[in-house]
Design an enzyme around this catalytic site. Sequence first.
Site, PDB file in Angstrom:
ATOM      1  N   SER A  96       0.833  -1.189   0.000  1.00  0.00           N
ATOM      2  CA  SER A  96       0.000   0.000   0.000  1.00  0.00           C
ATOM      3  C   SER A  96       0.878   1.253   0.000  1.00  0.00           C
ATOM      4  O   SER A  96       1.709   1.412  -0.885  1.00  0.00           O
ATOM      5  CB  SER A  96      -0.948  -0.048   1.201  1.00  0.00           C
ATOM      6  N   HIS A 229      -6.719  -6.509   0.418  1.00  0.00           N
ATOM      7  CA  HIS A 229      -5.641  -5.532   0.497  1.00  0.00           C
ATOM      8  C   HIS A 229      -4.414  -6.096   1.213  1.00  0.00           C
ATOM      9  O   HIS A 229      -3.289  -5.753   0.874  1.00  0.00           O
ATOM     10  CB  HIS A 229      -6.156  -4.289   1.218  1.00  0.00           C
TER      11      HIS A 229
END
Length: 255
Positions: A96, A229
């Site tokens: 991320s 994620h």
Amino acid sequence: MATTGNFALWIRQLASAENPRARLICFPHAGGSANFYFQFARGFGGLGLEVHGVQYPGRQDRRHEPFRDSIEELADEIGELMGEWKDLPVVLLGNSMGALVAFEVARRMEAMGNPPLSLFACGRVAPTLRKDEQTHLKGKDAFLKEMSLLGGMGNELLQDEEILDLILPPMRADYRMAETYCAAPGTQVSVPVHVHIGRTDPKVNEPEAAQWRLSTTGEFSLDTHEGGHFFFTENGDRLTDAVSSSVRDALAAKA
């Protein structure tokens, strides 16, 4: 290995190797800490990789330090430290926001003549694709809804007001850095870039991840995994294998 206090403040060893052939440096997501990668690091046992996590300012034992203002500022400080570390080849891995920091650190390492072997970017759109969703400006409830959507934090933590008081400030600061960052078109590294995303990640899809190809003049690969994620927290074996294989091939090519 550098032994200065400043180095130890930023870089935390998560897994050792008896005869290491390279070091894997892991960059956390927004609000994350070096210890986020502790379980992932254990998967490299016996693979000859020494694993380290980066501890950003403003959290845990660095909570009294000021947050940095930009991805570039963060990368400047980390890159300077990495430039001192030349006894073993280095691989960078970020998830991320950490993928953006790792990319900028790779650029700085190249400029210093000490490039990493490769860069692994997980769960993030390409550096030239700005996703300013202004999450960092949202109210508390909306911000917590975003955290719940991504996973990575247990629901019990999201209900604990004392813990939230500690983790929300660095999360907001990190989100601001990530959401206002955008590399200029044509910004590249020359090292191999390997992108890994979760199939159900709400923050990045395959076309967005594929744009990382434009961020390197070197080898490029894109792999999609089952999960969201934080796909590698539940099943990181494929990512572990990919990192290990990349190191093996890069060292063989150098030899």
